[in-house]
Scaffold this active site. Structure first.
Site, PDB file in Angstrom:
ATOM      1  N   TRP A 130       0.857  -1.190   0.000  1.00 23.81           N
ATOM      2  CA  TRP A 130       0.000   0.000   0.000  1.00 23.81           C
ATOM      3  C   TRP A 130       0.892   1.240   0.000  1.00 23.81           C
ATOM      4  O   TRP A 130       1.937   1.251   0.643  1.00 23.81           O
ATOM      5  CB  TRP A 130      -0.880   0.019   1.255  1.00 23.81           C
ATOM      6  CG  TRP A 130      -2.218  -0.632   1.070  1.00 23.81           C
ATOM      7  CD1 TRP A 130      -2.459  -1.955   0.925  1.00 23.81           C
ATOM      8  CD2 TRP A 130      -3.489   0.034   1.025  1.00 23.81           C
ATOM      9  NE1 TRP A 130      -3.803  -2.182   0.792  1.00 23.81           N
ATOM     10  CE2 TRP A 130      -4.464  -0.968   0.855  1.00 23.81           C
ATOM     11  CE3 TRP A 130      -3.894   1.362   1.124  1.00 23.81           C
ATOM     12  CZ2 TRP A 130      -5.817  -0.683   0.767  1.00 23.81           C
ATOM     13  CZ3 TRP A 130      -5.245   1.647   1.039  1.00 23.81           C
ATOM     14  CH2 TRP A 130      -6.196   0.631   0.859  1.00 23.81           C
ATOM     15  N   SER A 180     -11.195   8.315   6.490  1.00 29.80           N
ATOM     16  CA  SER A 180     -12.344   8.935   7.168  1.00 29.80           C
ATOM     17  C   SER A 180     -13.011   8.005   8.190  1.00 29.80           C
ATOM     18  O   SER A 180     -13.973   8.390   8.836  1.00 29.80           O
ATOM     19  CB  SER A 180     -13.371   9.376   6.120  1.00 29.80           C
ATOM     20  OG  SER A 180     -13.696   8.274   5.310  1.00 29.80           O
ATOM     21  N   THR A 181     -12.478   6.786   8.321  1.00 31.37           N
ATOM     22  CA  THR A 181     -13.070   5.859   9.294  1.00 31.37           C
ATOM     23  C   THR A 181     -12.067   5.586  10.416  1.00 31.37           C
ATOM     24  O   THR A 181     -10.976   6.144  10.421  1.00 31.37           O
ATOM     25  CB  THR A 181     -13.443   4.519   8.630  1.00 31.37           C
ATOM     26  OG1 THR A 181     -12.216   3.863   8.258  1.00 31.37           O
ATOM     27  CG2 THR A 181     -14.311   4.732   7.408  1.00 31.37           C
ATOM     28  N   TYR A 234      -1.193  -4.291   7.849  1.00 35.17           N
ATOM     29  CA  TYR A 234      -1.796  -5.230   8.802  1.00 35.17           C
ATOM     30  C   TYR A 234      -1.095  -6.594   8.763  1.00 35.17           C
ATOM     31  O   TYR A 234      -1.039  -7.300   9.770  1.00 35.17           O
ATOM     32  CB  TYR A 234      -3.285  -5.395   8.486  1.00 35.17           C
ATOM     33  CG  TYR A 234      -4.046  -6.194   9.510  1.00 35.17           C
ATOM     34  CD1 TYR A 234      -4.418  -5.611  10.724  1.00 35.17           C
ATOM     35  CD2 TYR A 234      -4.379  -7.528   9.272  1.00 35.17           C
ATOM     36  CE1 TYR A 234      -5.107  -6.346  11.670  1.00 35.17           C
ATOM     37  CE2 TYR A 234      -5.073  -8.264  10.217  1.00 35.17           C
ATOM     38  CZ  TYR A 234      -5.430  -7.674  11.411  1.00 35.17           C
ATOM     39  OH  TYR A 234      -6.112  -8.397  12.351  1.00 35.17           O
ATOM     40  N   GLU A 235      -0.559  -6.945   7.616  1.00 38.94           N
ATOM     41  CA  GLU A 235       0.100  -8.248   7.447  1.00 38.94           C
ATOM     42  C   GLU A 235       1.543  -8.243   7.968  1.00 38.94           C
ATOM     43  O   GLU A 235       2.204  -9.292   8.020  1.00 38.94           O
ATOM     44  CB  GLU A 235       0.102  -8.652   5.960  1.00 38.94           C
ATOM     45  CG  GLU A 235      -1.222  -9.170   5.422  1.00 38.94           C
ATOM     46  CD  GLU A 235      -2.305  -8.096   5.303  1.00 38.94           C
ATOM     47  OE1 GLU A 235      -2.010  -7.006   4.791  1.00 38.94           O
ATOM     48  OE2 GLU A 235      -3.436  -8.344   5.767  1.00 38.94           O
ATOM     49  N   HIS A 264     -10.484   2.855  10.750  1.00 38.15           N
ATOM     50  CA  HIS A 264      -9.576   1.825  10.256  1.00 38.15           C
ATOM     51  C   HIS A 264      -8.130   2.096  10.654  1.00 38.15           C
ATOM     52  O   HIS A 264      -7.402   1.232  11.152  1.00 38.15           O
ATOM     53  CB  HIS A 264      -9.740   1.780   8.730  1.00 38.15           C
ATOM     54  CG  HIS A 264      -9.029   0.654   8.086  1.00 38.15           C
ATOM     55  ND1 HIS A 264      -7.744   0.765   7.622  1.00 38.15           N
ATOM     56  CD2 HIS A 264      -9.423  -0.616   7.814  1.00 38.15           C
ATOM     57  CE1 HIS A 264      -7.377  -0.382   7.094  1.00 38.15           C
ATOM     58  NE2 HIS A 264      -8.367  -1.239   7.200  1.00 38.15           N
ATOM     59  N   ILE A 292      -1.998   5.748   6.262  1.00 42.08           N
ATOM     60  CA  ILE A 292      -2.451   7.140   6.137  1.00 42.08           C
ATOM     61  C   ILE A 292      -3.908   7.207   6.568  1.00 42.08           C
ATOM     62  O   ILE A 292      -4.746   6.410   6.104  1.00 42.08           O
ATOM     63  CB  ILE A 292      -2.277   7.651   4.696  1.00 42.08           C
ATOM     64  CG1 ILE A 292      -0.791   7.580   4.302  1.00 42.08           C
ATOM     65  CG2 ILE A 292      -2.785   9.097   4.580  1.00 42.08           C
ATOM     66  CD1 ILE A 292      -0.482   7.992   2.879  1.00 42.08           C
ATOM     67  N   PHE A 328      10.837  -0.615  14.156  1.00 33.13           N
ATOM     68  CA  PHE A 328       9.491  -0.091  13.867  1.00 33.13           C
ATOM     69  C   PHE A 328       9.558   0.808  12.630  1.00 33.13           C
ATOM     70  O   PHE A 328       9.776   2.012  12.718  1.00 33.13           O
ATOM     71  CB  PHE A 328       8.935   0.667  15.075  1.00 33.13           C
ATOM     72  CG  PHE A 328       7.484   1.043  14.891  1.00 33.13           C
ATOM     73  CD1 PHE A 328       6.515   0.079  14.653  1.00 33.13           C
ATOM     74  CD2 PHE A 328       7.081   2.369  14.935  1.00 33.13           C
ATOM     75  CE1 PHE A 328       5.185   0.423  14.465  1.00 33.13           C
ATOM     76  CE2 PHE A 328       5.745   2.732  14.762  1.00 33.13           C
ATOM     77  CZ  PHE A 328       4.800   1.751  14.513  1.00 33.13           C
ATOM     78  N   ARG A 343       8.257  12.302   5.215  1.00 33.99           N
ATOM     79  CA  ARG A 343       9.048  11.335   5.974  1.00 33.99           C
ATOM     80  C   ARG A 343       9.744  10.298   5.093  1.00 33.99           C
ATOM     81  O   ARG A 343      10.635   9.587   5.553  1.00 33.99           O
ATOM     82  CB  ARG A 343       8.168  10.663   7.029  1.00 33.99           C
ATOM     83  CG  ARG A 343       7.942  11.618   8.201  1.00 33.99           C
ATOM     84  CD  ARG A 343       6.685  11.376   8.971  1.00 33.99           C
ATOM     85  NE  ARG A 343       6.527  12.366  10.032  1.00 33.99           N
ATOM     86  CZ  ARG A 343       6.089  13.628   9.835  1.00 33.99           C
ATOM     87  NH1 ARG A 343       5.747  14.031   8.602  1.00 33.99           N
ATOM     88  NH2 ARG A 343       5.995  14.481  10.829  1.00 33.99           N
TER      89      ARG A 343
HETATM   90  C1  DLZ Z   1      -7.328  -1.505   3.924  1.00 30.34           C
HETATM   91  C2  DLZ Z   1      -6.145  -0.608   4.088  1.00 30.34           C
HETATM   92  C3  DLZ Z   1      -6.312   0.790   4.181  1.00 30.34           C
HETATM   93  C4  DLZ Z   1      -7.649   1.434   4.127  1.00 30.34           C
HETATM   94  N1  DLZ Z   1      -5.273   1.604   4.311  1.00 30.34           N
HETATM   95  C5  DLZ Z   1      -4.026   1.076   4.339  1.00 30.34           C
HETATM   96  C6  DLZ Z   1      -2.888   1.918   4.464  1.00 30.34           C
HETATM   97  O1  DLZ Z   1      -2.953   3.158   4.520  1.00 30.34           O
HETATM   98  N2  DLZ Z   1      -1.664   1.320   4.508  1.00 30.34           N
HETATM   99  C7  DLZ Z   1      -1.497  -0.037   4.449  1.00 30.34           C
HETATM  100  O2  DLZ Z   1      -0.356  -0.519   4.501  1.00 30.34           O
HETATM  101  N3  DLZ Z   1      -2.570  -0.852   4.318  1.00 30.34           N
HETATM  102  C8  DLZ Z   1      -3.803  -0.344   4.262  1.00 30.34           C
HETATM  103  N4  DLZ Z   1      -4.886  -1.157   4.135  1.00 30.34           N
HETATM  104  C9  DLZ Z   1      -4.677  -2.615   3.948  1.00 30.34           C
HETATM  105  C10 DLZ Z   1      -4.518  -3.394   5.271  1.00 30.34           C
HETATM  106  O3  DLZ Z   1      -3.271  -3.129   5.877  1.00 30.34           O
HETATM  107  C11 DLZ Z   1      -4.593  -4.921   4.984  1.00 30.34           C
HETATM  108  O4  DLZ Z   1      -3.679  -5.266   3.978  1.00 30.34           O
HETATM  109  C12 DLZ Z   1      -5.979  -5.379   4.560  1.00 30.34           C
HETATM  110  O5  DLZ Z   1      -6.955  -4.951   5.468  1.00 30.34           O
HETATM  111  C13 DLZ Z   1      -6.041  -6.930   4.443  1.00 30.34           C
HETATM  112  O6  DLZ Z   1      -5.771  -7.532   5.696  1.00 30.34           O
END
Ligand code: DLZ
Length: 161
Positions: free
Chosen positions: A27, A90-91, A62-63, A93, A87, A118, A132
Site C-alpha cells: 500500500w 475517514s473511518t 496489517y500483514e 480503520h 495514512i 518499527f 518522511r
Molecule cells: C485496507 C487498508 C487501508 C484502508 N489503508 C491502508 C494503508 O494506509 N496502509 C497499508 O499498509 N494498508 C492499508 N490497508 C490494507 C490493510 O493493511 C490490509 O492489507 C488489509 O486490510 C487486508 O488484511
C-alpha cells in the site's frame, strides 16, 4: 519545517556479518519504495552485504507482524525491518491498524528474542508521509534511520538476548 531523524550515532557499527530482513507493505507504493531504498542505502553504508539483505513484501501494513515472524523462520535473519505506511482516512480503520501493528511488532521481539525495528509510518496526511520518505524536497528519509537502527540493535545487543 524539518522532520527529525535519528540522533547522532553513538558508536561504530560493522554490519558485515549480519543478515537483515526487510518486509514491506505494498500500500502507498511510492512512499514505501523510497523508504525501502533509504533503509538499503544505510545498511550498505554500515557494510551489510547485498546478499545478506533479504526483501519480501505483503499486501498491507496489517500483514506486517505475521510476515515479520515468518522472515526470521524463513531466512534466518538477525533483525527484521517491517516497512509500512498507514495514512488516516475517514473511518476508524487507521486507528485500529496502527494500534494492532505497533503493539504486535513490539511484542514479537520478546516472543522471538530478536530485534524488530518499527518501520511503519502512521501519518495523518499523505503530505506527512511524503515528507518522511523524503519525496518532498529537502526532507529526511526515515528509512535511513531504520537501516542504521537495525545494524546498531544487532551489533550492540547480540550476545545479550
Ligand atoms: C485496507 C487498508 C487501508 C484502508 N489503508 C491502508 C494503508 O494506509 N496502509 C497499508 O499498509 N494498508 C492499508 N490497508 C490494507 C490493510 O493493511 C490490509 O492489507 C488489509 O486490510 C487486508 O488484511
Amino acid at each position: 519545517m524539518a522532520v527529525k531523524g535519528l540522533g547522532e550515532i553513538d558508536g561504530t557499527y560493522d554490519g558485515s556479518q549480519i543478515r537483515v530482513g526487510i518486509v514491506h507493505a505494498r500500500w502507498n507504493r511510492e512512499i514505501i519504495d523510497a523508504l525501502v531504498y533509504g533503509a538499503i542505502k544505510q545498511l550498505k553504508k554500515y557494510n551489510v552485504k547485498e546478499e545478506n539483505i533479504i526483501i519480501e513484501s505483503v499486501p498491507g501494513a496489517y500483514e506486517l507482524p505475521f510476515a515479520t515472524k515468518c522472515m526470521f523462520n524463513k531466512h534466518n535473519v538477525d533483525v527484521v525491518i517491517p516497512i509500512g505506511c498507514l495514512i488516516k482516512g475517514s473511518t476508524m480503520h487507521f486507528e485500529y491498524i496502527c494500534d494492532a501493528v505497533s503493539s504486535q511488532l513490539m511484542k514479537l521481539q520478546f516472543e522471538i528474542n530478536k530485534p524488530v525495528i518499527f518501520g511503519v509510518l502512521t501519518c495523518l496526511t499523505e503530505e506527512q508521509a511524503l515528507q518522511r520518505a523524503a519525496i518532498s524536497p529537502g526532507m529526511h528519509n526515515h528509512g535511513e534511520d531504520w537501516g542504521a537502527c537495525a545494524v546498531e540493535m544487532v551489533c550492540k545487543w547480540k550476545g545479550y538476548y
